[in-house]
Design a protein around this motif. Structure first.
Motif, PDB file in Angstrom:
ATOM      1  N   PHE A  30       0.573  -1.043  -0.037  1.00  0.00           N
ATOM      2  CA  PHE A  30      -0.179  -0.057   0.122  1.00  0.00           C
ATOM      3  C   PHE A  30       0.567   1.309  -0.058  1.00  0.00           C
ATOM      4  O   PHE A  30       0.452   2.473  -0.527  1.00  0.00           O
ATOM      5  N   VAL A  31       1.835   1.124   0.093  1.00  0.00           N
ATOM      6  CA  VAL A  31       2.821   2.732   1.077  1.00  0.00           C
ATOM      7  C   VAL A  31       3.917   2.322  -0.601  1.00  0.00           C
ATOM      8  O   VAL A  31       4.024   3.514  -1.008  1.00  0.00           O
ATOM      9  N   ASP A  32       4.493   1.845  -1.147  1.00  0.00           N
ATOM     10  CA  ASP A  32       5.606   1.070  -1.600  1.00  0.00           C
ATOM     11  C   ASP A  32       5.082   0.773  -3.178  1.00  0.00           C
ATOM     12  O   ASP A  32       5.625   0.643  -4.438  1.00  0.00           O
ATOM     13  N   GLY A  33       3.490   0.408  -3.258  1.00  0.00           N
ATOM     14  CA  GLY A  33       3.091  -0.052  -4.627  1.00  0.00           C
ATOM     15  C   GLY A  33       3.756  -0.972  -5.418  1.00  0.00           C
ATOM     16  O   GLY A  33       3.637  -1.369  -6.571  1.00  0.00           O
ATOM     17  N   ILE A  34       4.524  -2.342  -4.026  1.00  0.00           N
ATOM     18  CA  ILE A  34       5.525  -3.234  -4.249  1.00  0.00           C
ATOM     19  C   ILE A  34       4.015  -4.187  -5.407  1.00  0.00           C
ATOM     20  O   ILE A  34       3.315  -4.723  -4.301  1.00  0.00           O
ATOM     21  N   THR A  35       4.125  -5.119  -5.856  1.00  0.00           N
ATOM     22  CA  THR A  35       3.172  -6.579  -6.636  1.00  0.00           C
ATOM     23  C   THR A  35       3.190  -7.106  -5.760  1.00  0.00           C
ATOM     24  O   THR A  35       4.049  -7.720  -4.981  1.00  0.00           O
ATOM     25  N   HIS A  36       2.418  -7.770  -5.726  1.00  0.00           N
ATOM     26  CA  HIS A  36       2.344  -9.116  -4.899  1.00  0.00           C
ATOM     27  C   HIS A  36       3.261 -10.398  -4.778  1.00  0.00           C
ATOM     28  O   HIS A  36       3.784 -10.289  -3.909  1.00  0.00           O
ATOM     29  N   GLU A  37       4.077 -10.354  -6.591  1.00  0.00           N
ATOM     30  CA  GLU A  37       4.636 -11.196  -6.859  1.00  0.00           C
ATOM     31  C   GLU A  37       6.122 -10.854  -6.090  1.00  0.00           C
ATOM     32  O   GLU A  37       6.767 -11.778  -5.361  1.00  0.00           O
ATOM     33  N   SER A  38       6.172  -9.960  -5.967  1.00  0.00           N
ATOM     34  CA  SER A  38       7.598  -8.971  -5.900  1.00  0.00           C
ATOM     35  C   SER A  38       7.664  -8.836  -4.317  1.00  0.00           C
ATOM     36  O   SER A  38       8.510  -9.468  -3.567  1.00  0.00           O
ATOM     37  N   ILE A  39       6.455  -8.911  -3.929  1.00  0.00           N
ATOM     38  CA  ILE A  39       6.611  -9.401  -2.296  1.00  0.00           C
ATOM     39  C   ILE A  39       6.225 -10.983  -1.556  1.00  0.00           C
ATOM     40  O   ILE A  39       7.505 -11.140  -1.084  1.00  0.00           O
ATOM     41  N   ALA A  40       6.261 -11.208  -2.215  1.00  0.00           N
ATOM     42  CA  ALA A  40       6.372 -13.364  -2.519  1.00  0.00           C
ATOM     43  C   ALA A  40       8.045 -13.079  -2.514  1.00  0.00           C
ATOM     44  O   ALA A  40       7.857 -14.419  -1.323  1.00  0.00           O
ATOM     45  N   GLU A  41       8.205 -13.121  -2.999  1.00  0.00           N
ATOM     46  CA  GLU A  41       9.946 -13.224  -2.860  1.00  0.00           C
ATOM     47  C   GLU A  41      10.727 -12.752  -2.387  1.00  0.00           C
ATOM     48  O   GLU A  41      11.473 -12.904  -1.512  1.00  0.00           O
ATOM     49  N   LYS A  42      10.291 -11.695  -1.758  1.00  0.00           N
ATOM     50  CA  LYS A  42      10.811 -10.408  -0.328  1.00  0.00           C
ATOM     51  C   LYS A  42      10.825 -11.827   0.796  1.00  0.00           C
ATOM     52  O   LYS A  42      11.501 -10.917   1.637  1.00  0.00           O
ATOM     53  N   THR A  43       9.542 -12.176   0.383  1.00  0.00           N
ATOM     54  CA  THR A  43       9.371 -12.526   1.825  1.00  0.00           C
ATOM     55  C   THR A  43       8.933 -14.409   1.799  1.00  0.00           C
ATOM     56  O   THR A  43       8.722 -14.390   3.305  1.00  0.00           O
ATOM     57  N   ASP A  44       9.618 -14.235   0.880  1.00  0.00           N
ATOM     58  CA  ASP A  44       9.801 -16.473   0.839  1.00  0.00           C
ATOM     59  C   ASP A  44       8.200 -16.896   1.091  1.00  0.00           C
ATOM     60  O   ASP A  44       8.086 -18.140   1.656  1.00  0.00           O
ATOM     61  N   LEU A  45       6.812 -15.929   0.738  1.00  0.00           N
ATOM     62  CA  LEU A  45       6.379 -16.536   0.351  1.00  0.00           C
ATOM     63  C   LEU A  45       5.055 -16.386  -0.283  1.00  0.00           C
ATOM     64  O   LEU A  45       5.176 -16.812  -1.667  1.00  0.00           O
ATOM     65  N   THR A  46       4.341 -17.746  -0.944  1.00  0.00           N
ATOM     66  CA  THR A  46       3.674 -17.795  -2.373  1.00  0.00           C
ATOM     67  C   THR A  46       3.102 -16.371  -3.035  1.00  0.00           C
ATOM     68  O   THR A  46       1.881 -15.662  -1.406  1.00  0.00           O
ATOM     69  N   PRO A  47       2.974 -15.501  -4.166  1.00  0.00           N
ATOM     70  CA  PRO A  47       1.962 -15.212  -4.252  1.00  0.00           C
ATOM     71  C   PRO A  47       0.116 -14.835  -3.426  1.00  0.00           C
ATOM     72  O   PRO A  47      -0.187 -14.130  -3.414  1.00  0.00           O
ATOM     73  N   ARG A  48      -0.152 -16.021  -4.181  1.00  0.00           N
ATOM     74  CA  ARG A  48      -1.728 -16.573  -3.661  1.00  0.00           C
ATOM     75  C   ARG A  48      -1.445 -16.359  -1.816  1.00  0.00           C
ATOM     76  O   ARG A  48      -2.482 -15.668  -1.498  1.00  0.00           O
TER      77      ARG A  48
END
Length: 67
Positions: A30-48
């Motif tokens: 919400f603040v940085d506007g990063i995509t769900h896919e990129s967030i998933a990569e950064k946090t070791d979670l699935t995009p889902r």
């Protein structure tokens, strides 16, 4: 519809989201506007899983921003 500042959104997330991991995910979205896919990569979670976390908290965030 009113647009909210990054500061307002950050305050609500920090105030009402107690999980450090979930706060990080929400701020990235919400603040940085990063995509769900990129967030998933950064946090070791699935995009889902990232999408689910964001979806679950979206209602809470919206509720507190509009009050």
């Amino acid at each position: 519809m009113r647009e909210y500042t990054n500061s307002e959104v950050t305050h609500i997330i920090n105030e009402y989201v107690h999980s450090k991991r979930d706060r990080e995910i929400l701020l990235l979205c919400f603040v940085d506007g990063i995509t769900h896919e990129s967030i998933a990569e950064k946090t070791d979670l699935t995009p889902r899983r990232v999408s689910k976390i964001i979806s679950d908290y979206s209602i809470l965030i919206e509720k507190h921003l509009t009050t």
